[in-house]
Design an enzyme around this catalytic site. Structure first.
Site, mmCIF file in Angstrom:
data_model
loop_
_atom_site.group_PDB
_atom_site.id
_atom_site.type_symbol
_atom_site.label_atom_id
_atom_site.label_comp_id
_atom_site.label_asym_id
_atom_site.label_seq_id
_atom_site.Cartn_x
_atom_site.Cartn_y
_atom_site.Cartn_z
ATOM 1 N N HIS A 23 46.636 34.155 30.833
ATOM 2 C CA HIS A 23 45.233 34.551 30.965
ATOM 3 C C HIS A 23 45.129 35.896 31.689
ATOM 4 O O HIS A 23 45.977 36.233 32.524
ATOM 5 C CB HIS A 23 44.441 33.492 31.735
ATOM 6 C CG HIS A 23 44.194 32.243 30.943
ATOM 7 N ND1 HIS A 23 43.321 31.249 31.344
ATOM 8 C CD2 HIS A 23 44.716 31.818 29.757
ATOM 9 C CE1 HIS A 23 43.314 30.276 30.440
ATOM 10 N NE2 HIS A 23 44.154 30.594 29.478
ATOM 11 N N CYS A 32 38.847 30.078 34.513
ATOM 12 C CA CYS A 32 39.070 28.665 34.242
ATOM 13 C C CYS A 32 39.689 28.019 35.492
ATOM 14 O O CYS A 32 39.891 28.683 36.513
ATOM 15 C CB CYS A 32 40.007 28.513 33.044
ATOM 16 S SG CYS A 32 41.709 29.015 33.394
ATOM 17 N N GLU A 63 43.382 37.021 34.134
ATOM 18 C CA GLU A 63 43.382 37.017 35.602
ATOM 19 C C GLU A 63 44.794 36.878 36.158
ATOM 20 O O GLU A 63 45.172 37.580 37.110
ATOM 21 C CB GLU A 63 42.534 35.867 36.148
ATOM 22 C CG GLU A 63 41.082 35.884 35.708
ATOM 23 C CD GLU A 63 40.836 35.044 34.463
ATOM 24 O OE1 GLU A 63 41.623 35.165 33.499
ATOM 25 O OE2 GLU A 63 39.872 34.282 34.448
HETATM 26 ZN ZN LIG Z 1 42.130 31.266 33.006
#
Ligand SMILES: [Zn+2]
Length: 166
Positions: A60, A90, A62
């Site tokens: 992801h 998330c 981030e």
């Molecule tokens: Zn994530």
């Protein structure tokens, strides 16, 4: 819109994150982008979603950006940094934000289905954790949502491919 200088800096940084998000499109990855700002407000790490590109379930934006920032600064503790991301993190990314001791999170669009920074969960402000994050939400949210909507619309038009979220 606020006229605080901080708000202008957040809007600028979100532009950097949006540029990162667009890079994910080349590999069919969901367009989410992130940057980490160092103590002087400059970008010290950047990343976009590479789940498809790297065949990495943890790829992801981030996580990629936090790892890049930690590598650039030579330390895992990012307690003087700001994470800027186009979509609400998330569960995994909210957890990574806490573990990196990031004190401030700027996010674009909220994610009502999977967001863990105020929508479905609020991991970054959970009282049971010994670290809490200041959250600034909705920064250039329309641009982020537009990018995601266009991506999923294109996908739906491809036969045999269902829309697939994060
Ligand atoms: Zn994530």
């Amino acid at each position: 819109m606020s006229t605080r200088p901080e708000a202008a800096a957040d809007a600028w940084a979100m532009g950097e994150a949006l540029d990162e998000a667009a890079l994910a499109l080349a590999t069919g990855d969901v367009p989410v982008g992130a940057v980490v700002l160092g103590p002087d407000g400059t970008v010290v790490g950047r990343g976009h979603n590479v789940r498809e590109a790297a065949a990495d379930p943890a790829g992801h934006a981030e996580v990629v950006a936090l790892r890049a920032a930690a590598a650039a600064l030579g330390r895992w503790r990012l307690d003087d940094c700001t994470l800027v991301v186009t979509l609400e993190p998330c569960l995994m990314c909210a957890g990574a934000t806490v573990l990196a001791r990031v004190p401030r999170l700027v996010l674009g669009a909220w994610d009502p289905k999977a967001g863990a920074c105020g929508s479905q969960w609020d991991v970054v402000r959970d009282r049971r954790l010994n670290h809490r994050v200041e959250v600034v939400g909705g920064v250039r949210a329309a641009e982020s949502s537009e990018l995601l909507l266009r991506f999923f619309e294109t996908r739906r038009q491809e036969p045999g491919e269902g829309a697939q979220g994060l």
